[in-house]
Design a protein around this motif. Structure first.
Motif, PDB file in Angstrom:
ATOM      1  N   ALA A 151      -4.312  12.684   1.144  1.00  0.00           N
ATOM      2  CA  ALA A 151      -3.613  11.613   0.780  1.00  0.00           C
ATOM      3  C   ALA A 151      -2.600  11.310   1.791  1.00  0.00           C
ATOM      4  O   ALA A 151      -1.914  11.888   2.501  1.00  0.00           O
ATOM      5  N   THR A 152      -2.411  10.046   1.910  1.00  0.00           N
ATOM      6  CA  THR A 152      -1.645   9.399   2.951  1.00  0.00           C
ATOM      7  C   THR A 152      -0.002   9.751   2.398  1.00  0.00           C
ATOM      8  O   THR A 152       0.414   9.462   1.590  1.00  0.00           O
ATOM      9  N   ALA A 153       0.770  10.580   3.381  1.00  0.00           N
ATOM     10  CA  ALA A 153       1.997  10.915   2.956  1.00  0.00           C
ATOM     11  C   ALA A 153       2.942  10.134   3.866  1.00  0.00           C
ATOM     12  O   ALA A 153       4.294  10.589   3.859  1.00  0.00           O
ATOM     13  N   GLY A 154       2.687   9.272   4.854  1.00  0.00           N
ATOM     14  CA  GLY A 154       3.620   8.695   5.636  1.00  0.00           C
ATOM     15  C   GLY A 154       2.779   8.297   6.798  1.00  0.00           C
ATOM     16  O   GLY A 154       1.500   8.538   6.901  1.00  0.00           O
ATOM     17  N   PRO A 155       3.349   7.418   7.610  1.00  0.00           N
ATOM     18  CA  PRO A 155       4.309   6.451   7.271  1.00  0.00           C
ATOM     19  C   PRO A 155       4.015   5.457   6.437  1.00  0.00           C
ATOM     20  O   PRO A 155       2.922   5.050   6.191  1.00  0.00           O
ATOM     21  N   GLY A 156       5.222   4.590   5.840  1.00  0.00           N
ATOM     22  CA  GLY A 156       4.707   3.264   4.951  1.00  0.00           C
ATOM     23  C   GLY A 156       5.936   3.014   4.008  1.00  0.00           C
ATOM     24  O   GLY A 156       6.972   3.740   4.188  1.00  0.00           O
ATOM     25  N   LEU A 157       5.648   2.259   3.110  1.00  0.00           N
ATOM     26  CA  LEU A 157       6.662   1.887   2.091  1.00  0.00           C
ATOM     27  C   LEU A 157       6.813   3.186   0.974  1.00  0.00           C
ATOM     28  O   LEU A 157       5.811   3.665   0.641  1.00  0.00           O
ATOM     29  N   VAL A 158       8.132   3.872   0.937  1.00  0.00           N
ATOM     30  CA  VAL A 158       8.145   5.011   0.549  1.00  0.00           C
ATOM     31  C   VAL A 158       7.749   4.963  -1.004  1.00  0.00           C
ATOM     32  O   VAL A 158       7.136   6.074  -1.549  1.00  0.00           O
ATOM     33  N   GLY A 159       7.928   4.003  -1.728  1.00  0.00           N
ATOM     34  CA  GLY A 159       7.569   3.973  -3.249  1.00  0.00           C
ATOM     35  C   GLY A 159       6.266   4.148  -3.364  1.00  0.00           C
ATOM     36  O   GLY A 159       5.573   4.751  -4.230  1.00  0.00           O
ATOM     37  N   GLY A 160       5.447   3.328  -2.423  1.00  0.00           N
ATOM     38  CA  GLY A 160       3.948   3.513  -2.442  1.00  0.00           C
ATOM     39  C   GLY A 160       3.396   4.982  -2.075  1.00  0.00           C
ATOM     40  O   GLY A 160       2.647   5.672  -2.688  1.00  0.00           O
ATOM     41  N   LEU A 161       3.954   5.610  -1.023  1.00  0.00           N
ATOM     42  CA  LEU A 161       3.598   6.864  -0.865  1.00  0.00           C
ATOM     43  C   LEU A 161       4.028   7.846  -1.727  1.00  0.00           C
ATOM     44  O   LEU A 161       2.989   8.683  -2.119  1.00  0.00           O
ATOM     45  N   ILE A 162       5.106   7.847  -2.422  1.00  0.00           N
ATOM     46  CA  ILE A 162       5.320   8.659  -3.778  1.00  0.00           C
ATOM     47  C   ILE A 162       4.217   8.724  -4.676  1.00  0.00           C
ATOM     48  O   ILE A 162       3.537   9.723  -5.142  1.00  0.00           O
ATOM     49  N   VAL A 163       3.768   7.389  -5.279  1.00  0.00           N
ATOM     50  CA  VAL A 163       2.852   7.365  -6.047  1.00  0.00           C
ATOM     51  C   VAL A 163       1.429   7.792  -5.611  1.00  0.00           C
ATOM     52  O   VAL A 163       0.902   8.741  -6.378  1.00  0.00           O
TER      53      VAL A 163
END
Length: 362
Positions: free
Chosen positions: A83-95
């Motif tokens: 799963a993508t764990a970063g970088p990115g928009l943190v809300g989406g990453l958490i999901v």
């Protein structure tokens, strides 16, 4: 056979994929389901993080089920979850990461936290079987970087943007000119009817010994040109887009040509040197033609994965998981991993000052 389920939720696409590798055969993408959120964000002219996160929550379970069904693979037959764990928009990453953790825990599978940029960096090995080392130009809404890809987990960042990413510059140019979101395709479409010589826009960093990119000044020049001739006709918009696109292509050509020369000096024994381009901006035909010409002149192979694998997708995340499994790196992270809004692919390189450092995918 190795089969990995990949999950991608770093920005405004909800995606899941199953990728398989068996023996010495070429890898196979058994499924690659991507749900775009363009309609949800179009009214705002860009991605709204809260809307993106909520959309991921609503869609992800169904997307994962669809990916498994399309692949004809049961969860029990999956070897790992990536799963993508970063970088990115943190809300989406958490999901995405929390969903992956839940699936991995329930199924008793390893969990591999993947750097989104590594997914892009390794895609050419999925699609073209490219051997290390090679040069990567990553041009997207959140990144503009040149990296030497030396191996799995072994990257050197040679250049990055000191302000705006190129995709961001396209989107903001489109917004200034009243073009729909997403900006990149619409700027390119308008440019087809335009005169690229009408506006003498700057070529940022061209001729500079510093290897990095800059697009903030070009974006400002576009705004000033548009303001000076308001109200804009359709031809004015087309001419501005064509002139902007020409300036971008010239600036990229200067930056990339330096990187090609550096690669030849750094890796003189490489039999078939290659330049890989990834990211949504790679779809731009003018930019692609410019890069193809540069590679032909420098003796490099030009590699551009299919567009559906250049933009955000889960197949590249699943493949990065397979690459790490093969290298025995699967246990380096997992259930204790915390999503990272900023996660440089090359942790040694000093961060740049500007939105290239602060941006959602910096």
């Amino acid at each position: 056979m190795i089969r990995v389920l990949g999950i991608e939720t770093s920005c405004d696409e909800t995606a899941a994929s199953v990728v398989a590798l068996e023996g010495g055969a070429a890898p196979k993408i058994l499924s690659n389901v991507v749900l775009s959120q363009i309609e949800e964000h179009a009214a705002f002219g860009g991605v709204v993080p809260e809307i993106a996160a909520r959309a991921h929550v609503e869609a992800l379970d169904g997307i994962v089920e669809a990916a498994l069904a399309d692949s004809g693979t049961a969860l029990a037959d999956i070897d790992a979850i990536a799963a993508t764990a970063g970088p990115g928009l943190v809300g989406g990453l958490i999901v995405g990461l929390m969903t992956a953790k839940a699936i991995a825990a329930a199924a008793g599978k390893p969990l591999i936290a993947i750097n989104h940029l590594e997914g892009h960096a390794l895609t050419a090995r999925l699609t073209d079987g490219l051997e290390f080392p090679y040069l990567l130009l990553l041009v997207s809404g959140g990144h503009t970087q040149i990296l030497a890809v030396r191996g799995v987990g072994d990257y050197q960042r040679w250049a990055t943007t000191i302000d705006d990413a190129l995709g961001e510059a396209f989107d903001k140019t489109a917004k200034m000119l009243g073009l729909p979101y997403p900006g990149g395709p619409n700027v390119e479409k308008a440019a087809q009817a335009g005169d690229a010589a009408r506006f003498a826009f700057p070529r940022p960093m061209k001729g500079s010994a510093q290897p990095d990119f800059s697009f903030s000044g070009l974006k400002t020049a576009v705004r000033q040109a548009a303001t000076a001739i308001e109200p804009l006709s359709d031809q004015d918009v087309a001419d501005i887009c064509a002139s902007f696109q020409a300036a971008v292509a010239d600036a990229l050509a200067d930056r990339v040509s330096r990187a090609l020369a550096r690669f030849s000096q750094t890796f003189p024994g490489t039999k078939n040197p290659a330049l890989v381009v990834a990211g949504g901006v790679a779809a731009n035909r003018t930019i692609k033609a410019t890069l193809e010409r540069l590679c032909a002149e420098a003796g490099f192979t030009f590699v551009a994965p299919p567009l559906k694998l250049c933009t955000d997708n889960a197949a590249m995340i699943a493949w990065a998981g397979i690459e790490r499994l093969r290298q025995g790196m699967a246990q380096e992270n997992g259930f204790d991993f915390v999503p990272r809004s900023r996660w440089p692919l090359d942790s040694i390189s000093a961060p740049m000052v500007g939105s290239g450092r602060r941006g959602a995918k910096a």
